[in-house]
Design a protein around this motif. Sequence first.
Motif, PDB file in Angstrom:
ATOM      1  N   ARG A 181      75.494  28.689  12.342  1.00  0.00           N
ATOM      2  CA  ARG A 181      75.114  28.917  13.534  1.00  0.00           C
ATOM      3  C   ARG A 181      74.659  29.786  13.989  1.00  0.00           C
ATOM      4  N   GLU A 216      85.504  24.542   6.300  1.00  0.00           N
ATOM      5  CA  GLU A 216      85.148  23.548   6.939  1.00  0.00           C
ATOM      6  C   GLU A 216      84.336  24.490   8.313  1.00  0.00           C
ATOM      7  N   ASN A 217      85.044  25.176   9.098  1.00  0.00           N
ATOM      8  CA  ASN A 217      84.947  26.406   9.733  1.00  0.00           C
ATOM      9  C   ASN A 217      84.030  27.356   9.626  1.00  0.00           C
ATOM     10  N   THR A 218      84.039  27.928   8.488  1.00  0.00           N
ATOM     11  CA  THR A 218      83.606  28.670   7.875  1.00  0.00           C
ATOM     12  C   THR A 218      82.297  28.621   7.654  1.00  0.00           C
ATOM     13  N   PHE A 271      81.271  19.013   5.293  1.00  0.00           N
ATOM     14  CA  PHE A 271      81.319  19.787   6.009  1.00  0.00           C
ATOM     15  C   PHE A 271      79.626  21.005   6.852  1.00  0.00           C
ATOM     16  N   LEU A 325      89.481  31.389   7.380  1.00  0.00           N
ATOM     17  CA  LEU A 325      89.165  31.001   8.260  1.00  0.00           C
ATOM     18  C   LEU A 325      88.546  29.234   8.200  1.00  0.00           C
ATOM     19  N   GLY A 326      89.561  28.889   7.132  1.00  0.00           N
ATOM     20  CA  GLY A 326      89.340  27.587   6.244  1.00  0.00           C
ATOM     21  C   GLY A 326      87.378  26.935   5.639  1.00  0.00           C
ATOM     22  N   GLN A 341      80.602  26.071   9.621  1.00  0.00           N
ATOM     23  CA  GLN A 341      79.428  25.698  10.635  1.00  0.00           C
ATOM     24  C   GLN A 341      79.538  27.352  10.950  1.00  0.00           C
ATOM     25  N   LEU A 342      80.298  28.112  10.685  1.00  0.00           N
ATOM     26  CA  LEU A 342      80.614  29.727  11.657  1.00  0.00           C
ATOM     27  C   LEU A 342      78.893  30.046  10.783  1.00  0.00           C
TER      28      LEU A 342
END
Length: 237
Positions: A234, A226-228, A35, A223-224, A230-231
């Motif tokens: 960023r 993978e999404n976390t 991820f 948030l999950g 990525q956040l």
Amino acid sequence: MTKLSVNINKIATLRNARGGNRPNVVQAAKDCERFGAEGITVHPRPDERHIRYQDVYDLKEVVTTEFNIEGNPTPDFLKLVKEVRPAQATLVPDAPDAITSNAGWDTIKHKDFLTDVIGELKELGIRTSIFVDPIVPMVEGAAAVNTDRIELYTEAYATNFLQNREEAVAPYLEAAIKAQEFGLGLNAGHDLDLDNLKYLHMTLPGLQEVSIGHALICDALYLGLENTIQLYLRQLK
């Protein structure tokens, strides 16, 4: 670029609460890398209440990014590190009964001990980092023991961030500048999250790596994973 190393201790805590192997710590580490995580951090403690020593050996076989093992350099811990030979060993002066790390090294008081341990690890090609408070004399002391990097203990920054972020980050900026003067690499970790990470990253010169576990895993519940990840990535761009 500042790397994100995901501390997977809390995944092991959840597994240990029920027994068995769910969630699977090794698979979780592989997924974190898939991820986008640029490193995996573990902090085994003597009571193995989360990451177990066997987990560390198992993870060594699958981690393809940077493997970072944190812990108090007791004989058992050093034996583990020397056998696994991670990319980085982060030395943390936490007591056996500590819920979580709560202070950095007194690098002046423990100069001889740290010098000996760091020398042993570097002979094996293991990069060393030592956990320190954002205090200039402690940074200077870290340089004197020949460590490769320091990891700034960021709990105070996180605690005071919402009240006055400029004041909260000020001692960390001073410590980071001093680290650069001595040629020390710079890591940071403890209580960093999606609210305070970006400002720290923007402010500290030469920040090479952040290690984040508790907040990231908490966010992943909503948030999950993978999404976390990525956040968080960023915030470091």
